[in-house]
Design an enzyme around this catalytic site. Structure first.
Site, PDB file in Angstrom:
ATOM      1  N   ARG A  94      52.458  34.744  36.738  1.00 37.72           N
ATOM      2  CA  ARG A  94      51.712  35.843  36.863  1.00 37.72           C
ATOM      3  C   ARG A  94      52.642  36.380  37.445  1.00 37.72           C
ATOM      4  O   ARG A  94      52.619  37.206  38.278  1.00 37.72           O
ATOM      5  CB  ARG A  94      50.373  36.028  36.812  1.00 37.72           C
ATOM      6  CG  ARG A  94      50.143  37.744  36.816  1.00 37.72           C
ATOM      7  CD  ARG A  94      48.121  37.780  37.168  1.00 37.72           C
ATOM      8  NE  ARG A  94      48.464  39.190  36.887  1.00 37.72           N
ATOM      9  CZ  ARG A  94      47.856  40.228  38.126  1.00 37.72           C
ATOM     10  NH1 ARG A  94      48.040  39.892  39.593  1.00 37.72           N
ATOM     11  NH2 ARG A  94      48.051  41.483  37.658  1.00 37.72           N
ATOM     12  N   HIS A 138      51.946  47.534  36.843  1.00 36.00           N
ATOM     13  CA  HIS A 138      51.464  46.530  38.265  1.00 36.00           C
ATOM     14  C   HIS A 138      51.747  48.508  38.952  1.00 36.00           C
ATOM     15  O   HIS A 138      52.578  48.044  40.031  1.00 36.00           O
ATOM     16  CB  HIS A 138      52.162  45.699  38.959  1.00 36.00           C
ATOM     17  CG  HIS A 138      51.367  45.409  40.100  1.00 36.00           C
ATOM     18  ND1 HIS A 138      50.796  43.766  39.751  1.00 36.00           N
ATOM     19  CD2 HIS A 138      50.437  45.958  40.800  1.00 36.00           C
ATOM     20  CE1 HIS A 138      49.609  43.620  40.664  1.00 36.00           C
ATOM     21  NE2 HIS A 138      49.873  44.822  42.141  1.00 36.00           N
ATOM     22  N   GLU A 184      43.875  46.042  38.673  1.00 34.09           N
ATOM     23  CA  GLU A 184      43.327  47.536  39.477  1.00 34.09           C
ATOM     24  C   GLU A 184      43.127  49.035  38.389  1.00 34.09           C
ATOM     25  O   GLU A 184      44.301  49.806  40.216  1.00 34.09           O
ATOM     26  CB  GLU A 184      43.405  46.891  40.635  1.00 34.09           C
ATOM     27  CG  GLU A 184      43.952  45.153  40.848  1.00 34.09           C
ATOM     28  CD  GLU A 184      43.791  45.141  42.535  1.00 34.09           C
ATOM     29  OE1 GLU A 184      43.803  46.380  43.550  1.00 34.09           O
ATOM     30  OE2 GLU A 184      43.320  44.289  42.893  1.00 34.09           O
ATOM     31  N   ASN A 314      40.436  40.215  40.273  1.00 37.74           N
ATOM     32  CA  ASN A 314      41.082  39.825  41.285  1.00 37.74           C
ATOM     33  C   ASN A 314      40.733  40.061  42.705  1.00 37.74           C
ATOM     34  O   ASN A 314      39.043  40.933  42.781  1.00 37.74           O
ATOM     35  CB  ASN A 314      42.606  41.028  41.710  1.00 37.74           C
ATOM     36  CG  ASN A 314      43.417  41.083  41.246  1.00 37.74           C
ATOM     37  OD1 ASN A 314      43.954  40.575  39.855  1.00 37.74           O
ATOM     38  ND2 ASN A 314      44.108  42.608  41.070  1.00 37.74           N
ATOM     39  N   TYR A 316      39.831  39.216  46.410  1.00 39.30           N
ATOM     40  CA  TYR A 316      39.270  39.451  48.048  1.00 39.30           C
ATOM     41  C   TYR A 316      38.512  39.475  48.701  1.00 39.30           C
ATOM     42  O   TYR A 316      38.447  39.164  49.944  1.00 39.30           O
ATOM     43  CB  TYR A 316      40.930  40.319  48.399  1.00 39.30           C
ATOM     44  CG  TYR A 316      41.646  40.472  47.526  1.00 39.30           C
ATOM     45  CD1 TYR A 316      42.758  39.766  48.189  1.00 39.30           C
ATOM     46  CD2 TYR A 316      42.223  40.537  46.556  1.00 39.30           C
ATOM     47  CE1 TYR A 316      44.106  39.815  47.618  1.00 39.30           C
ATOM     48  CE2 TYR A 316      44.195  40.764  45.677  1.00 39.30           C
ATOM     49  CZ  TYR A 316      44.520  40.295  46.348  1.00 39.30           C
ATOM     50  OH  TYR A 316      45.719  40.304  45.670  1.00 39.30           O
ATOM     51  N   GLU A 375      44.093  37.087  40.796  1.00 39.80           N
ATOM     52  CA  GLU A 375      44.710  37.417  41.903  1.00 39.80           C
ATOM     53  C   GLU A 375      43.681  37.003  43.189  1.00 39.80           C
ATOM     54  O   GLU A 375      42.093  36.928  43.336  1.00 39.80           O
ATOM     55  CB  GLU A 375      45.216  38.933  42.848  1.00 39.80           C
ATOM     56  CG  GLU A 375      46.521  39.044  42.239  1.00 39.80           C
ATOM     57  CD  GLU A 375      46.741  40.499  42.382  1.00 39.80           C
ATOM     58  OE1 GLU A 375      46.432  40.977  43.963  1.00 39.80           O
ATOM     59  OE2 GLU A 375      47.341  41.702  41.982  1.00 39.80           O
TER      60      GLU A 375
END
Ligand code: GBH
Length: 469
Positions: A94, A138, A184, A314, A316, A375
């Site tokens: 990606r 991005h 995001e 994503n 985290y 991610e």
């Protein structure tokens, strides 16, 4: 120290995967990067200026006054960088396309060389058996759009994004079959246009009503991009967002708390995923926004909720731990104790269960049938030892725990089809500059030499076994 064993020997050394810890056949293992964070070559082949060039050159904005002018020099080293991907055994990669390379002024005339670099990269990936997944945005907005119309403060930027998306789709979907629109939204809006604890480009602090309007325009940009890709891309092109879902984890896994985490997932993502997936803002979102609510039309909401083929998230950390509550909302968000553990980055809380509950609630609340983890990863101190290697046991610990919860999700039938580890290489970590390293491969930013960390060996073994190791 022993030198790392060849990939084949390592695979053989993996204890035979015990069946129940395997990932589904065909699971797409990948890595992820983004243009401004790795490419460098900021003025080459007709690239225009982005808000990140401007912002990172403003003194005092970035750790050490670093900028992305050179970054990981991937623009020149892309061929070399495909080799570590191949060594890892990833099936997919990606990357993001820099809008100002394609339209230096944001809209109008396309730069004839704009897509040359991405065409070279795509061909190199395919020649090495790696499937390209492209992200269109991005965070590197063309500066011209910021200057002329206030960037995402204007609907014009949403329209320009749609046009850019259509142009890209027309030229790459003969080879790129999977496209992510925006990475995001929540992060670059709240930190770039609002007042987050960290600042991102363009570094504005808008009042609430204007901030909500920015949110709306970004959603609209996503929807227009989906439509443009359908119109101009080859049939069969698949498209969706890459959003950082606001992850709501039941603090204790009881039926009541699980239900509360589902309600919270819908409400806490009200400005983003919920609007995209339901075609309306929730009552909770509109009530909370009050007189600051965005201005929108029914037609806008139809565009925003254009049919997508997958949702990328994503993951985290858990944003919230949730318990059931008698309050009207039906849930309470618990405060984090000061001693809650985190990784080397202060914000990166260690809550592997987010990797189960994020996709699980996404599938449960909205019946999403295809999910990608776009991610997941961590920074680490990554100090090389005397033998020159980085034994990043902290990163391995983090990844193993998150992958354990991902394996639980897939084993229970949550439709996660792939996972992109952030990141392939150390890179420009936004306001942290080069101080925070997220790569599986270390980059020496003086010499641009790449070297695999121990976590690269770990990930290679996971991929080879298609199971936890
Ligand atoms: C991703 O954002 C980005 O997509 C990627 O470009 C980046 O390199 C990577 O993660 C690693 O950071 O308010 O305390 O949360 C991750 C989510 C949200 C993490 C904003 C940093 C700011 C501090 N980011 N957050 S905090």
């Amino acid at each position: 120290m022993l030198s790392p064993a060849p990939a084949s020997a390592q695979t053989a050394a993996v204890p035979s995967p015990a069946g129940q810890r395997r990932f589904p056949d065909g699971f797409v293992w990948g890595t992820a990067t983004s243009a401004y964070q790795i490419e460098g070559a900021a003025t080459e082949e007709g690239r225009g200026v982005s808000i990140w060039d401007t912002y990172s050159h403003r003194p005092g904005k970035i750790h050490g006054n670093h900028n992305g002018d050179r970054a990981s020099d991937h623009f020149h080293r892309y061929k070399d960088d495909v080799q570590p991907m191949k060594a890892l055994g990833v099936r997919a990669y990606r990357f993001s396309i820099a809008w100002p390379r394609v339209f230096p002024d944001g809209r109008g005339a396309a730069n004839p060389r704009g897509l040359d670099f991405y065409n070279r990269l795509i061909d190199e990936l395919l020649a090495n058996g790696i499937e390209p997944f492209a992200t269109l945005y991005h965070w590197d907005l063309p500066q011209a759009l910021q200057d002329r119309v206030g960037g995402w403060q204007s609907r014009e930027t949403a329209q320009a994004f749609g046009d850019y998306a259509g142009h890209v789709a027309k030229h790459i979907t003969d080879r790129v079959k999977q496209i992510f629109t925006i990475n995001e939204s929540a992060t670059f809006i709240d930190f770039g246009y609002g007042s987050g604890p960290v600042e991102l480009a363009p570094g504005l602090k808008l009042p609430q009503a204007e901030l909500n309007q920015v949110r709306h325009h970004v959603l609209l940009g996503h929807g227009l991009a989906v439509q443009a890709i359908r119109a101009q891309g080859r049939p069969g092109t698949r498209v969706g967002p890459a959003e950082n879902i606001v992850g709501c984890v039941p603090a204790i896994e009881t039926p009541a708390n699980i239900r509360a985490s589902e309600i919270a997932t819908r409400e806490m993502n009200g400005g983003y995923l919920t609007a995209m997936l339901e075609g309306s803002y929730t009552d909770g979102f509109l009530t909370y926004a009050g007189s600051y609510a965005p201005k929108f039309t029914a037609e806008d909401m139809k565009i925003i909720s254009s049919k997508i083929d997958f949702v990328g998230i994503n993951v985290y950390m858990p944003q919230h731990y949730v318990v059931a509550s008698g309050a009207p909302a039906g849930f309470d968000l618990l405060p984090f104790p000061a001693s809650f553990p985190h990784m080397e980055s202060d914000w990166l809380r260690i809550g592997p269960e987010a990797m189960y509950w994020g996709p699980r609630n996404l599938a449960k609340v909205w019946n999403v049938e295809t999910i990608y983890i776009t991610e997941n990863g961590t920074s680490g101190a990554d100090i090389p030892t005397a033998d020159g290697r980085v034994y990043d046991l902290d990163r391995i610990m983090y990844l193993r725990n998150y992958l354990t919860r991902l394996q639980r999700a897939t084993a229970e039938g949550v439709p996660v089809k792939g996972y992109f580890l952030w990141s392939l290489l150390d890179n420009f970590e936004w306001s942290d500059g080069y101080d925070k390293r997220f790569g599986l491969y270390r980059v020496d930013f003086e010499t641009q030499k790449r070297s695999g960390k121990l976590s690269a060996d770990f990930y290679r073994a996971v991929i080879a076994a298609n199971a936890l190791v």
